[in-house]
Write a protein that holds these residues in place. Sequence first.
Motif, PDB file in Angstrom:
ATOM      1  N   PRO A  27       0.805  -1.288  -0.037  1.00 54.47           N
ATOM      2  CA  PRO A  27       0.011   0.070   0.172  1.00 54.47           C
ATOM      3  C   PRO A  27       0.947   1.192  -0.004  1.00 54.47           C
ATOM      4  O   PRO A  27       1.905   1.373   0.474  1.00 54.47           O
ATOM      5  CB  PRO A  27      -0.901  -0.152   1.188  1.00 54.47           C
ATOM      6  N   ASP A  28       0.197   2.521  -0.583  1.00 55.82           N
ATOM      7  CA  ASP A  28       0.952   3.434  -0.803  1.00 55.82           C
ATOM      8  C   ASP A  28       1.496   4.088   0.685  1.00 55.82           C
ATOM      9  O   ASP A  28       2.681   4.664   0.966  1.00 55.82           O
ATOM     10  CB  ASP A  28       0.253   4.627  -1.512  1.00 55.82           C
ATOM     11  N   GLU A  29       0.515   3.896   1.711  1.00 54.35           N
ATOM     12  CA  GLU A  29       0.695   4.543   3.092  1.00 54.35           C
ATOM     13  C   GLU A  29       2.047   3.888   3.654  1.00 54.35           C
ATOM     14  O   GLU A  29       2.810   4.416   4.253  1.00 54.35           O
ATOM     15  CB  GLU A  29      -0.517   4.170   3.808  1.00 54.35           C
ATOM     16  N   LYS A  30       2.231   2.705   3.321  1.00 58.78           N
ATOM     17  CA  LYS A  30       3.328   1.975   3.920  1.00 58.78           C
ATOM     18  C   LYS A  30       4.706   2.524   3.023  1.00 58.78           C
ATOM     19  O   LYS A  30       5.561   2.619   3.846  1.00 58.78           O
ATOM     20  CB  LYS A  30       3.339   0.312   3.850  1.00 58.78           C
ATOM     21  N   ILE A  31       4.490   2.410   1.709  1.00 55.77           N
ATOM     22  CA  ILE A  31       5.616   2.831   0.980  1.00 55.77           C
ATOM     23  C   ILE A  31       6.093   4.279   1.457  1.00 55.77           C
ATOM     24  O   ILE A  31       7.167   4.714   1.923  1.00 55.77           O
ATOM     25  CB  ILE A  31       5.392   2.940  -0.651  1.00 55.77           C
ATOM     26  N   SER A  32       5.279   5.167   1.679  1.00 58.41           N
ATOM     27  CA  SER A  32       5.563   6.665   1.944  1.00 58.41           C
ATOM     28  C   SER A  32       6.109   6.469   3.485  1.00 58.41           C
ATOM     29  O   SER A  32       7.184   7.442   3.718  1.00 58.41           O
ATOM     30  CB  SER A  32       4.373   7.419   2.100  1.00 58.41           C
ATOM     31  N   ALA A  33       5.512   5.725   4.375  1.00 55.62           N
ATOM     32  CA  ALA A  33       6.049   5.719   5.612  1.00 55.62           C
ATOM     33  C   ALA A  33       7.484   5.202   5.652  1.00 55.62           C
ATOM     34  O   ALA A  33       8.420   5.590   6.372  1.00 55.62           O
ATOM     35  CB  ALA A  33       5.276   4.743   6.574  1.00 55.62           C
ATOM     36  N   ALA A  34       7.902   4.174   4.726  1.00 52.91           N
ATOM     37  CA  ALA A  34       9.279   3.727   4.755  1.00 52.91           C
ATOM     38  C   ALA A  34      10.194   4.645   4.216  1.00 52.91           C
ATOM     39  O   ALA A  34      11.269   5.051   4.648  1.00 52.91           O
ATOM     40  CB  ALA A  34       9.162   2.341   3.612  1.00 52.91           C
ATOM     41  N   ILE A  35       9.745   5.470   3.250  1.00 58.13           N
ATOM     42  CA  ILE A  35      10.696   6.450   2.282  1.00 58.13           C
ATOM     43  C   ILE A  35      11.060   7.601   3.532  1.00 58.13           C
ATOM     44  O   ILE A  35      12.178   7.908   3.734  1.00 58.13           O
ATOM     45  CB  ILE A  35      10.058   7.116   1.140  1.00 58.13           C
ATOM     46  N   ALA A  36      10.083   7.876   4.205  1.00 57.98           N
ATOM     47  CA  ALA A  36      10.470   9.012   5.279  1.00 57.98           C
ATOM     48  C   ALA A  36      10.979   8.578   6.523  1.00 57.98           C
ATOM     49  O   ALA A  36      11.964   9.292   6.715  1.00 57.98           O
ATOM     50  CB  ALA A  36       8.798   9.487   5.742  1.00 57.98           C
ATOM     51  N   GLU A  37      10.969   7.299   6.880  1.00 57.02           N
ATOM     52  CA  GLU A  37      11.560   6.701   8.045  1.00 57.02           C
ATOM     53  C   GLU A  37      12.927   6.567   7.733  1.00 57.02           C
ATOM     54  O   GLU A  37      13.972   6.711   8.315  1.00 57.02           O
ATOM     55  CB  GLU A  37      10.874   5.109   8.262  1.00 57.02           C
ATOM     56  N   ALA A  38      13.377   6.122   6.149  1.00 68.81           N
ATOM     57  CA  ALA A  38      14.666   6.127   5.973  1.00 68.81           C
ATOM     58  C   ALA A  38      15.405   7.202   5.366  1.00 68.81           C
ATOM     59  O   ALA A  38      16.569   7.342   5.115  1.00 68.81           O
ATOM     60  CB  ALA A  38      14.905   5.030   4.628  1.00 68.81           C
ATOM     61  N   GLY A  39      14.740   8.401   5.458  1.00 67.77           N
ATOM     62  CA  GLY A  39      15.072   9.632   5.101  1.00 67.77           C
ATOM     63  C   GLY A  39      15.743   9.655   3.839  1.00 67.77           C
ATOM     64  O   GLY A  39      16.622  10.488   3.412  1.00 67.77           O
ATOM     65  N   LEU A  40      15.141   9.101   2.867  1.00 61.87           N
ATOM     66  CA  LEU A  40      15.560   8.995   1.474  1.00 61.87           C
ATOM     67  C   LEU A  40      15.106  10.501   0.714  1.00 61.87           C
ATOM     68  O   LEU A  40      13.889  10.881   1.134  1.00 61.87           O
ATOM     69  CB  LEU A  40      14.846   7.797   0.661  1.00 61.87           C
ATOM     70  N   LYS A  41      16.012  10.694  -0.123  1.00 62.81           N
ATOM     71  CA  LYS A  41      15.664  11.997  -0.932  1.00 62.81           C
ATOM     72  C   LYS A  41      14.818  11.789  -2.194  1.00 62.81           C
ATOM     73  O   LYS A  41      15.323  10.464  -2.739  1.00 62.81           O
ATOM     74  CB  LYS A  41      16.605  12.692  -1.294  1.00 62.81           C
ATOM     75  N   THR A  42      13.814  12.255  -2.547  1.00 61.72           N
ATOM     76  CA  THR A  42      13.000  11.983  -3.661  1.00 61.72           C
ATOM     77  C   THR A  42      13.474  12.970  -4.955  1.00 61.72           C
ATOM     78  O   THR A  42      12.974  12.592  -5.930  1.00 61.72           O
ATOM     79  CB  THR A  42      11.660  12.052  -3.435  1.00 61.72           C
TER      80      THR A  42
END
Length: 98
Positions: A82-97
Motif C-alpha cells: 500500500p502507498d501509505e506503507k511505501i510513504s512511511a518507509a521512505i520517510a523513515e529511511a530519510g530518502l531523498k526523492t
Amino acid sequence: MKTAAERMREQLRTPRVMTSISLRVPERVIEDLKEIAPMLGFSGYQSLMKAYISQGLRKDLEKLEGSNVAALTESLRKQGVPDEKISAAIAEAGLKTA
C-alpha cells in the motif's frame, strides 16, 4: 515509464474525466480561497483549489522523475504494498526523492 512532461502533454490532449469528492477543509481556508481566487484570475475558489493541487502534484512528479525512489515505489506498488506503507518507509529511511 513516461516522463512528467509526457504525461502532462497527454493529459492536455485528452478530455479529463472528472469525479466528485468530499473534502473537509477549515472554514477559514475556504474564506481565504474565496477572497483571493478572483485576484488571481480564477472564477471561484474550487478552481483555485484544483490549481493548487495540480501545481503540487506536478512539483512532486518532477522531483520524483527518474529517481531510484520512484523506481522502487513503482516496484513495491506492483507487488501490492500500500502507498501509505511505501510513504512511511521512505520517510523513515530519510530518502531523498529528487
